[in-house]
Design a protein around this motif. Structure first.
Motif, PDB file in Angstrom:
ATOM      1  N   ILE A 161      31.179  45.414  46.336  1.00 62.03           N
ATOM      2  CA  ILE A 161      32.400  45.310  45.538  1.00 62.03           C
ATOM      3  C   ILE A 161      32.088  45.783  44.132  1.00 62.03           C
ATOM      4  O   ILE A 161      31.052  45.426  43.563  1.00 62.03           O
ATOM      5  CB  ILE A 161      32.910  43.860  45.572  1.00 62.03           C
ATOM      6  CG1 ILE A 161      33.516  43.627  46.961  1.00 62.03           C
ATOM      7  CG2 ILE A 161      33.912  43.585  44.463  1.00 62.03           C
ATOM      8  CD1 ILE A 161      33.703  42.223  47.327  1.00 62.03           C
ATOM      9  N   SER A 162      32.958  46.614  43.594  1.00 62.89           N
ATOM     10  CA  SER A 162      32.726  47.137  42.255  1.00 62.89           C
ATOM     11  C   SER A 162      34.021  47.077  41.464  1.00 62.89           C
ATOM     12  O   SER A 162      34.849  47.984  41.500  1.00 62.89           O
ATOM     13  CB  SER A 162      32.180  48.561  42.320  1.00 62.89           C
ATOM     14  OG  SER A 162      31.727  48.963  41.052  1.00 62.89           O
ATOM     15  N   THR A 163      34.212  45.949  40.803  1.00 62.80           N
ATOM     16  CA  THR A 163      35.397  45.722  39.977  1.00 62.80           C
ATOM     17  C   THR A 163      34.918  45.429  38.555  1.00 62.80           C
ATOM     18  O   THR A 163      35.259  44.401  37.965  1.00 62.80           O
ATOM     19  CB  THR A 163      36.211  44.534  40.521  1.00 62.80           C
ATOM     20  OG1 THR A 163      35.309  43.435  40.772  1.00 62.80           O
ATOM     21  CG2 THR A 163      36.911  44.883  41.822  1.00 62.80           C
ATOM     22  N   ALA A 164      34.080  46.340  38.049  1.00 59.28           N
ATOM     23  CA  ALA A 164      33.544  46.214  36.691  1.00 59.28           C
ATOM     24  C   ALA A 164      32.885  44.843  36.523  1.00 59.28           C
ATOM     25  O   ALA A 164      32.119  44.420  37.384  1.00 59.28           O
ATOM     26  CB  ALA A 164      34.643  46.485  35.656  1.00 59.28           C
ATOM     27  N   PHE A 385      37.097  45.449  32.899  1.00 63.47           N
ATOM     28  CA  PHE A 385      37.903  46.668  32.726  1.00 63.47           C
ATOM     29  C   PHE A 385      38.740  46.907  33.989  1.00 63.47           C
ATOM     30  O   PHE A 385      38.348  46.521  35.087  1.00 63.47           O
ATOM     31  CB  PHE A 385      36.996  47.876  32.504  1.00 63.47           C
ATOM     32  CG  PHE A 385      36.480  48.013  31.096  1.00 63.47           C
ATOM     33  CD1 PHE A 385      36.740  47.068  30.129  1.00 63.47           C
ATOM     34  CD2 PHE A 385      35.710  49.118  30.751  1.00 63.47           C
ATOM     35  CE1 PHE A 385      36.262  47.206  28.833  1.00 63.47           C
ATOM     36  CE2 PHE A 385      35.217  49.273  29.459  1.00 63.47           C
ATOM     37  CZ  PHE A 385      35.493  48.320  28.502  1.00 63.47           C
ATOM     38  N   GLY A 386      39.835  47.604  33.792  1.00 61.69           N
ATOM     39  CA  GLY A 386      40.759  47.815  34.903  1.00 61.69           C
ATOM     40  C   GLY A 386      41.679  46.622  35.086  1.00 61.69           C
ATOM     41  O   GLY A 386      42.539  46.628  35.947  1.00 61.69           O
ATOM     42  N   SER A 388      40.717  43.347  35.784  1.00 63.24           N
ATOM     43  CA  SER A 388      40.294  42.492  36.895  1.00 63.24           C
ATOM     44  C   SER A 388      39.860  41.123  36.377  1.00 63.24           C
ATOM     45  O   SER A 388      39.121  41.035  35.389  1.00 63.24           O
ATOM     46  CB  SER A 388      39.125  43.164  37.621  1.00 63.24           C
ATOM     47  OG  SER A 388      38.686  42.366  38.702  1.00 63.24           O
TER      48      SER A 388
ATOM     49  N   VAL B 113      34.875  53.027  35.631  1.00 62.36           N
ATOM     50  CA  VAL B 113      34.721  51.858  36.500  1.00 62.36           C
ATOM     51  C   VAL B 113      35.309  52.186  37.870  1.00 62.36           C
ATOM     52  O   VAL B 113      36.296  52.919  37.986  1.00 62.36           O
ATOM     53  CB  VAL B 113      35.362  50.588  35.892  1.00 62.36           C
ATOM     54  CG1 VAL B 113      34.619  50.181  34.624  1.00 62.36           C
ATOM     55  CG2 VAL B 113      36.843  50.756  35.615  1.00 62.36           C
ATOM     56  N   HIS B 114      34.678  51.640  38.907  1.00 59.91           N
ATOM     57  CA  HIS B 114      35.087  51.974  40.276  1.00 59.91           C
ATOM     58  C   HIS B 114      36.509  51.482  40.564  1.00 59.91           C
ATOM     59  O   HIS B 114      37.173  51.994  41.459  1.00 59.91           O
ATOM     60  CB  HIS B 114      34.077  51.345  41.251  1.00 59.91           C
ATOM     61  CG  HIS B 114      34.140  51.877  42.635  1.00 59.91           C
ATOM     62  ND1 HIS B 114      33.792  53.172  42.953  1.00 59.91           N
ATOM     63  CD2 HIS B 114      34.510  51.307  43.811  1.00 59.91           C
ATOM     64  CE1 HIS B 114      33.946  53.367  44.260  1.00 59.91           C
ATOM     65  NE2 HIS B 114      34.373  52.256  44.805  1.00 59.91           N
ATOM     66  N   ASN B 115      36.955  50.482  39.798  1.00 61.55           N
ATOM     67  CA  ASN B 115      38.304  49.942  40.007  1.00 61.55           C
ATOM     68  C   ASN B 115      39.342  50.597  39.085  1.00 61.55           C
ATOM     69  O   ASN B 115      40.415  50.029  38.886  1.00 61.55           O
ATOM     70  CB  ASN B 115      38.308  48.415  39.802  1.00 61.55           C
ATOM     71  CG  ASN B 115      37.782  47.989  38.441  1.00 61.55           C
ATOM     72  OD1 ASN B 115      36.803  48.529  37.963  1.00 61.55           O
ATOM     73  ND2 ASN B 115      38.424  47.013  37.821  1.00 61.55           N
ATOM     74  N   GLY B 119      43.271  49.718  38.806  1.00 59.39           N
ATOM     75  CA  GLY B 119      43.830  49.318  37.515  1.00 59.39           C
ATOM     76  C   GLY B 119      45.095  50.097  37.198  1.00 59.39           C
ATOM     77  O   GLY B 119      46.109  49.516  36.788  1.00 59.39           O
ATOM     78  N   SER B 133      37.967  46.430  44.694  1.00 66.03           N
ATOM     79  CA  SER B 133      37.568  47.821  44.887  1.00 66.03           C
ATOM     80  C   SER B 133      36.192  47.817  45.529  1.00 66.03           C
ATOM     81  O   SER B 133      35.284  47.140  45.040  1.00 66.03           O
ATOM     82  CB  SER B 133      37.544  48.560  43.557  1.00 66.03           C
ATOM     83  OG  SER B 133      38.861  48.689  43.048  1.00 66.03           O
ATOM     84  N   LEU B 134      36.070  48.559  46.627  1.00 66.43           N
ATOM     85  CA  LEU B 134      34.819  48.598  47.369  1.00 66.43           C
ATOM     86  C   LEU B 134      34.256  50.003  47.410  1.00 66.43           C
ATOM     87  O   LEU B 134      35.009  50.986  47.369  1.00 66.43           O
ATOM     88  CB  LEU B 134      35.014  48.114  48.818  1.00 66.43           C
ATOM     89  CG  LEU B 134      35.354  46.632  48.991  1.00 66.43           C
ATOM     90  CD1 LEU B 134      36.848  46.463  49.133  1.00 66.43           C
ATOM     91  CD2 LEU B 134      34.643  46.051  50.198  1.00 66.43           C
TER      92      LEU B 134
END
Lengths: 397, 260
Positions: A161-164, A385-386, A388, B113-115, B119, B133-134
């Protein structure tokens, strides 16, 4: 299926600038001794501080997994070697079967530092990357769960999982959800993130880095000190493992507001905290301490104070522990979940480091010195960021 | 794990949106290879639309198309899955870090960022619902599907978006991706208005070798998100199918697709 099923944290391990393992981190929290230092990372911007991990030169993967060698996986390897974690996972693997144990981990950078080295190794005028550079086993986000899964001999699902900066907390939430579906019986969950030039220069470009050790919640706070580290937990159903603290609830939200600026009133932060409390089935007053996201930027800490005040008034002590570890980005949610377990066990509220008093404009109850008090439940915040947001509730087992 | 699938979307080579692609996917109209041009996600505000990278445009166009019939898109949780993430952004930062002045663009950095795609979606539709986000390398679609089915199993409707675009040079030589591809679908725990029911199993063994298919089947190998093609083709043909999706080198998902 119930909205949230509590899970036992039957094992845990951590690697931070304070050292490898929970012991050094616990001692540093109790002694109010931070791990930040002037940043000596090669090619970093000048005049900044960071929370670098020592000992990575001794933490290479085993020879049969050498393709995975990169700074991020060395942090993971150091974590596996600490706190008896690899042995605890091996016992779960033998009990449930390797295909019944998942790996769900978060990272924001994975091994991009390996790619930076590959770019730098090119001769002038050369564009191609060196033949020895292996993108898939290092830079690729999936390299982290793939390494852990191979190293631990697990055959269950492996997710990244990559949500900053919420990656580690979101991974713990997702691992608990996966166990609750019945697909697996246990999960290795958490986060790992490593220093790299991309994040150091990126945050510098956003003018968000502090000039010295970061000082979350201080009136004159001046930004983030980037750290690196790993935090891993082994989650099992509460009845399956006798000892260990409990993940009682978890909640997430999105800001839907801006890519890098938090919602000024902390709308998303409030939603995540309330969702975590609802998942745990408890009222705000049943939380004894809140470990803040508390990055030390002007905007984050002001937003989080507003959100805290909205949910808890000034009734619950809160603090950020990033003055000890730095902001470990995608690992921070997992590392701070483990700090919550230390606080529960030690009966400790670790007041913000390096500040005398909280920003007088803040309305929540910011702790600035250590307090010894019995804690039953801790809430841990992560925002990124984004837009989350993710909050975890961790309680006495 | 079970869930019901309603809206579905696809953007890829010769596949310019679900309505225009359904007959080709079903095998009742001919498919020909054509460059996958970045679609225009109407959901993005014009200023963001102009600035958006190819990866974000593919992801948001698929999300927009799959959720077009939803009465309240802001109520959907989201799962975004991508093996490569936004290569144009990350490649741009790597180039900048190795240029003499080392100056990284702050906008590029927050888009790295991956998300980022998630966003932009939540901003565009004004959604405060949770989002994951995966990554997942070549198994990113299956990883996203597993996470989305987990949300649906907990009683929550969810929008799944899988997207990948080729990385720029010099990364492309180390991680080749044939073309851009994006797909999306809405999964929910209840059958109301569903196109198909999905039942998912995790199998700890490598993907069995598939019988040779047609040129459109062969596209699946060229992009992590295109690994969804066997599912998309079963949905387009409205036929029952047992679909196998690669998750890891030694593990895959088995998906029973039953038209509603």
């Amino acid at each position: 299926m119930s909205p949230f099923s509590p899970m036992r944290i039957s094992a845990g391990t951590v690697v931070t600038a304070l050292g490898a393992g929970l012991g050094p981190l616990r001692a540093a929290l109790q002694e109010r001794r931070g791990g930040l230092a002037p940043c000596s990372f090669p090619g970093a911007p000048g005049g900044i501080w960071a929370g670098a991990v020592a000992g990575l030169e001794e933490a290479a993967p085993p020879p049969d997994l050498a393709v995975y060698d990169c700074r991020n996986n060395r942090l993971a390897e150091l974590a596996l070697r600490s706190d008896g974690f690899a042995a605890a996972v091996a016992a779960a693997r033998d009990r449930y079967g390797p295909e019944r144990v998942a790996v769900v981990v978060g990272t924001s950078t994975a091994g991009i530092e390996q790619t930076e080295q590959a770019y730098a190794a090119r001769r002038p005028g050369e564009t191609e990357l060196p033949a020895a550079f292996d993108y898939g086993h290092t830079h690729d986000l999936q390299a982290l769960p793939a390494y852990l899964r191979a190293r631990l001999g697990l055959r269950g699902p492996g997710l990244v999982i990559s949500t900053a900066c919420t990656s580690g907390a979101q991974a713990i939430l997702q691992a608990a959800s996966l166990i609750a579906t019945g697909m697996v019986d246990a999960a290795v969950a958490g986060g790992v993130d490593s220093l790299c030039r991309m994040t150091l220069h990126g945050f510098a470009a956003l003018e968000l880095l502090s000039a010295g050790p970061c000082r979350p919640c201080a009136e004159d706070r001046d930004g983030i000190a980037i750290g690196e580290g790993a935090g891993l937990v082994l989650l099992e159903r509460p009845e399956a493992a006798a000892a260990g603290p409990l993940l009682l609830g978890a909640g997430a939200s999105s800001d839907g507001h801006h890519m890098s600026a938090p919602h000024p009133e902390g709308l998303g932060a409030v939603a995540a905290m309330r969702a975590a409390l609802a998942a745990a089935g408890i009222a705000p007053g049943e939380i004894d301490y809140v470990n803040l996201h508390g990055t030390g930027t002007r905007a984050n800490d002001a937003m989080e104070d507003a959100a805290m005040h909205q949910v808890f008034g000034n009734a619950v002590p809160c603090s950020s522990t990033k003055g000890w570890t730095g902001h470990t980005l995608g690992a921070s949610g997992a590392i701070e979940a483990l700090i919550a377990t230390i606080c529960l066990e030690a009966g400790l509220v670790p007041g913000c480091l390096g500040i005398v008093a909280a920003d007088p404009a803040f309305r929540s109850q910011v702790a600035t010195g250590n307090r010894a008090m019995a804690l039953r439940r801790v809430l841990s915040n992560s925002f990124g960021f984004g837009g989350s947001n993710c909050s975890l509730v961790i309680g006495q087992g | 794990m079970r869930a019901f699938l309603s809206g579905v979307a696809v953007f890829g080579p010769g596949l310019p949106g679900w309505a225009a692609s359904e007959a080709m996917l079903a095998g009742t109209a001919p498919w020909t290879m054509a460059e996958a041009l970045p679609p225009v996600p109407a959901v993005l505000a014009p200023a963001n639309r102009r600035r958006a990278s190819a990866a974000v445009r593919f992801a948001l166009a698929a999300a927009d198309d799959a959720s077009a019939e939803e009465p309240d898109r802001a109520a959907l949780e989201t799962i975004f899955a991508s093996g490569n993430g936004d290569g144009a952004v990350v490649g741009g930062i790597l180039d900048a870090l190795h240029a003499p002045d080392e100056a990284v663009s702050p906008t590029l950095f927050h888009n790295s960022v991956h998300n980022a795609a998630a966003g932009y979606w939540h901003i565009a539709v004004g959604s405060t619902r949770p989002s994951l986000s995966l990554g997942g390398h070549d198994g990113a679609f299956a990883a996203g599907l597993l996470a989305a089915m987990t949300a649906a199993a907990h009683g929550r409707p969810v929008l799944l978006v899988a997207y990948d675009t080729p990385l720029p040079s010099p990364l492309a030589a180390k991680r080749p991706t044939g073309f851009a591809f994006a797909t999306a679908c809405v999964l929910r725990p209840d059958p109301g208005g569903a196109r198909a029911e999905l039942a998912l199993r995790y199998l700890a063994g490598p993907l069995p070798a598939a019988a040779p298919g047609d040129a459109l089947d062969a596209l699946a190998e060229g992009n992590p998100a295109a690994r969804a093609l066997p599912l998309l083709r079963a949905l387009a043909a409205r036929r029952a199918a047992l679909v196998r999706l690669p998750l890891l080198e030694d593990a895959h998902l088995e998906l029973q697709v039953s038209p509603c």
